[in-house]
Scaffold this motif. Sequence first.
Motif, PDB file in Angstrom:
ATOM      1  N   PRO A  21       2.502  51.720  47.156  1.00 50.71           N
ATOM      2  CA  PRO A  21       2.218  52.933  47.930  1.00 50.71           C
ATOM      3  C   PRO A  21       2.855  54.152  47.285  1.00 50.71           C
ATOM      4  O   PRO A  21       3.897  54.056  46.641  1.00 50.71           O
ATOM      5  CB  PRO A  21       2.845  52.632  49.299  1.00 50.71           C
ATOM      6  CG  PRO A  21       3.893  51.615  49.014  1.00 50.71           C
ATOM      7  CD  PRO A  21       3.369  50.776  47.888  1.00 50.71           C
ATOM      8  N   LYS A  22       2.226  55.309  47.462  1.00 52.42           N
ATOM      9  CA  LYS A  22       2.734  56.531  46.846  1.00 52.42           C
ATOM     10  C   LYS A  22       3.880  57.143  47.639  1.00 52.42           C
ATOM     11  O   LYS A  22       4.728  57.825  47.087  1.00 52.42           O
ATOM     12  CB  LYS A  22       1.602  57.554  46.701  1.00 52.42           C
ATOM     13  CG  LYS A  22       0.547  57.145  45.688  1.00 52.42           C
ATOM     14  CD  LYS A  22      -0.480  58.245  45.490  1.00 52.42           C
ATOM     15  CE  LYS A  22      -1.486  57.854  44.420  1.00 52.42           C
ATOM     16  NZ  LYS A  22      -2.498  58.912  44.189  1.00 52.42           N
ATOM     17  N   SER A  23       3.895  56.926  48.923  1.00 50.02           N
ATOM     18  CA  SER A  23       4.964  57.526  49.732  1.00 50.02           C
ATOM     19  C   SER A  23       5.465  56.506  50.741  1.00 50.02           C
ATOM     20  O   SER A  23       4.759  56.107  51.639  1.00 50.02           O
ATOM     21  CB  SER A  23       4.448  58.773  50.461  1.00 50.02           C
ATOM     22  OG  SER A  23       3.373  58.441  51.305  1.00 50.02           O
ATOM     23  N   PRO A  70       4.881  44.604  51.350  1.00 53.66           N
ATOM     24  CA  PRO A  70       6.101  45.394  51.521  1.00 53.66           C
ATOM     25  C   PRO A  70       6.313  45.946  52.920  1.00 53.66           C
ATOM     26  O   PRO A  70       7.405  46.420  53.234  1.00 53.66           O
ATOM     27  CB  PRO A  70       5.895  46.544  50.522  1.00 53.66           C
ATOM     28  CG  PRO A  70       4.413  46.737  50.499  1.00 53.66           C
ATOM     29  CD  PRO A  70       3.811  45.370  50.679  1.00 53.66           C
ATOM     30  N   ASP A  71       5.301  45.901  53.782  1.00 59.35           N
ATOM     31  CA  ASP A  71       5.415  46.516  55.107  1.00 59.35           C
ATOM     32  C   ASP A  71       6.121  45.580  56.083  1.00 59.35           C
ATOM     33  O   ASP A  71       5.858  44.371  56.104  1.00 59.35           O
ATOM     34  CB  ASP A  71       4.030  46.869  55.653  1.00 59.35           C
ATOM     35  CG  ASP A  71       3.352  47.952  54.837  1.00 59.35           C
ATOM     36  OD1 ASP A  71       4.044  48.938  54.501  1.00 59.35           O
ATOM     37  OD2 ASP A  71       2.154  47.812  54.520  1.00 59.35           O
ATOM     38  N   PRO A  72       7.006  46.117  56.927  1.00 59.07           N
ATOM     39  CA  PRO A  72       7.707  45.276  57.901  1.00 59.07           C
ATOM     40  C   PRO A  72       6.788  44.848  59.035  1.00 59.07           C
ATOM     41  O   PRO A  72       5.872  45.580  59.417  1.00 59.07           O
ATOM     42  CB  PRO A  72       8.833  46.196  58.412  1.00 59.07           C
ATOM     43  CG  PRO A  72       8.296  47.582  58.229  1.00 59.07           C
ATOM     44  CD  PRO A  72       7.447  47.526  56.978  1.00 59.07           C
ATOM     45  N   ALA A  73       7.056  43.674  59.582  1.00 59.85           N
ATOM     46  CA  ALA A  73       6.279  43.186  60.721  1.00 59.85           C
ATOM     47  C   ALA A  73       6.893  43.606  62.049  1.00 59.85           C
ATOM     48  O   ALA A  73       6.223  43.605  63.080  1.00 59.85           O
ATOM     49  CB  ALA A  73       6.175  41.663  60.663  1.00 59.85           C
ATOM     50  N   LEU A  74       8.183  43.968  62.024  1.00 62.68           N
ATOM     51  CA  LEU A  74       8.905  44.318  63.242  1.00 62.68           C
ATOM     52  C   LEU A  74       9.762  45.548  62.995  1.00 62.68           C
ATOM     53  O   LEU A  74      10.145  45.837  61.859  1.00 62.68           O
ATOM     54  CB  LEU A  74       9.826  43.170  63.689  1.00 62.68           C
ATOM     55  CG  LEU A  74       9.218  41.808  63.993  1.00 62.68           C
ATOM     56  CD1 LEU A  74      10.338  40.784  64.151  1.00 62.68           C
ATOM     57  CD2 LEU A  74       8.377  41.871  65.266  1.00 62.68           C
ATOM     58  N   PRO A  93      13.760  39.892  55.870  1.00 58.46           N
ATOM     59  CA  PRO A  93      12.444  39.761  55.232  1.00 58.46           C
ATOM     60  C   PRO A  93      11.292  40.394  55.991  1.00 58.46           C
ATOM     61  O   PRO A  93      10.255  40.694  55.395  1.00 58.46           O
ATOM     62  CB  PRO A  93      12.256  38.237  55.138  1.00 58.46           C
ATOM     63  CG  PRO A  93      13.101  37.687  56.239  1.00 58.46           C
ATOM     64  CD  PRO A  93      14.285  38.595  56.331  1.00 58.46           C
ATOM     65  N   THR A  94      11.443  40.637  57.313  1.00 53.06           N
ATOM     66  CA  THR A  94      10.296  41.139  58.084  1.00 53.06           C
ATOM     67  C   THR A  94      10.625  42.288  59.028  1.00 53.06           C
ATOM     68  O   THR A  94       9.706  42.901  59.565  1.00 53.06           O
ATOM     69  CB  THR A  94       9.667  40.010  58.921  1.00 53.06           C
ATOM     70  OG1 THR A  94      10.640  39.489  59.841  1.00 53.06           O
ATOM     71  CG2 THR A  94       9.164  38.882  58.036  1.00 53.06           C
ATOM     72  N   ALA A  95      11.888  42.606  59.264  1.00 47.05           N
ATOM     73  CA  ALA A  95      12.263  43.667  60.200  1.00 47.05           C
ATOM     74  C   ALA A  95      12.695  44.917  59.433  1.00 47.05           C
ATOM     75  O   ALA A  95      13.490  44.836  58.497  1.00 47.05           O
ATOM     76  CB  ALA A  95      13.383  43.208  61.129  1.00 47.05           C
ATOM     77  N   GLN A  96      12.191  46.049  59.841  1.00 48.81           N
ATOM     78  CA  GLN A  96      12.455  47.304  59.145  1.00 48.81           C
ATOM     79  C   GLN A  96      13.915  47.735  59.288  1.00 48.81           C
ATOM     80  O   GLN A  96      14.497  47.697  60.376  1.00 48.81           O
ATOM     81  CB  GLN A  96      11.549  48.402  59.703  1.00 48.81           C
ATOM     82  CG  GLN A  96      11.654  49.727  58.975  1.00 48.81           C
ATOM     83  CD  GLN A  96      10.722  50.771  59.555  1.00 48.81           C
ATOM     84  OE1 GLN A  96      10.472  50.768  60.749  1.00 48.81           O
ATOM     85  NE2 GLN A  96      10.193  51.640  58.717  1.00 48.81           N
TER      86      GLN A  96
END
Length: 431
Positions: free
Chosen positions: A373-375, A344-348, A115-118
């Motif tokens: 986001p577009k990209s 949608p952005d990861p925290a880690l 849920p939070t790591a890329q």
Amino acid sequence: MSRQVVRSSKFRHVFGQPAKADQCYEDVRVSQTTWDSGFCAVNPKFLALICEASGGGAFLVLPLCKVSPLGGLGPALRTARHDESLDGGLTLPLREPVVTLEGHTKRVGIVAWHPTAQNVLLSAGCDNVILVWDVGTGAAVLTLGSDVHPDTVYSVDWSRDGALICTSCRDKRLRIIEPRKGTVVVEKDRPHEGTRPVHAVFVSDGKILTTGFSRMSERQVALWDTKHLEEPLSLQELDTSSGVLLPFFDPDTNIVYLCGKGDSSIRYFEITSEAPFLHYLSMFSSKESQRGMGYMPKRGLEVNKCEIARFYKLHERKCEPIAMTVPRKSDLFQEDLYPPTAGPDPALTAEEWLAGRDAGPLLISLKDGYVPPKSRELCVNRGLSVSRRKATSETSSDVISRLEEELRKLQTVVQELQKRVDRLEDTVQAK
């Protein structure tokens, strides 16, 4: 005579509204596989669903702004959330994977993004093994083997910060696991007495919600405190239907939705911090049964219509959106319905999480609406990915050197052939 007090809740009158026919996805043949999965994943731009195809393993990717399917192929029984960056949708079938993850010895039934790591992805296979992948490198970085789960894994869910997972297994045990250490923190034998599959999800305040069956094959829902798994905080019997109940939890509203495979209804409950903890709210019903169900993230909802959830109900040959709405008269933004939600952005990074760091999701406000986001691309280190799968892989300089050597050999062959041609010409002229 005592009067029964009706509990007050702003979600008591939530109602479901199916989409009109022109907003449904027609002519999609949903998979006939009996695996207990939703067969569907949704984000604010796209819908992905498992479809029927010869040989199995096919899925469709559909732009939400259109109602005609555009397809691609790949092995799967369960879909997870997916990329939001493909502006305009797919123009050709997907035939080449961005990265291939190889490690399971039998088919994979569950995939779940951290849920939070890329780039951290979990997969569970019919080999009784759970693998955690760094998709950026294509490597399996963690393995929970058959010593942890001696039989088929029915469900896996990450905690909100991704520090723990909870699993249900065919051996009738509910487990909470620290995946980086590979250790079982706590487990519960037979959270439900029946023989049918149990599904489990993390909910708020260190609790877990499970669905299963009683000894008499009645469907049940139970709420558990992870620190005291001896007895459930709440246990409710629902009906005698045979379909497995798939739970979907919304941490922003503390509502859990139960969607049964083969049912024609969606039940929803509110979870509170005080007894009796699990409160039945209502039920949405329709005529046709569901083969699977997808659940839209909060950032993909229409906040100006007080929509608090949206499901994508899979029929035999159709996908039907169902909006769950709180009736409100005001057109203003309803802050009590839409607290900051997971973006949608990861925290880690994957490396940070593997090193032991934990973090909750990065929250975004929906007050001004969410714009995808577009990209946003999946960052894959192809060199590492290939080298891990093929130990003899070549570097760019190796390839250039090999090609130069082959070119020299060809030039030598050409020169020898030219000399032979010259000799033959001299012989012919001499005669």
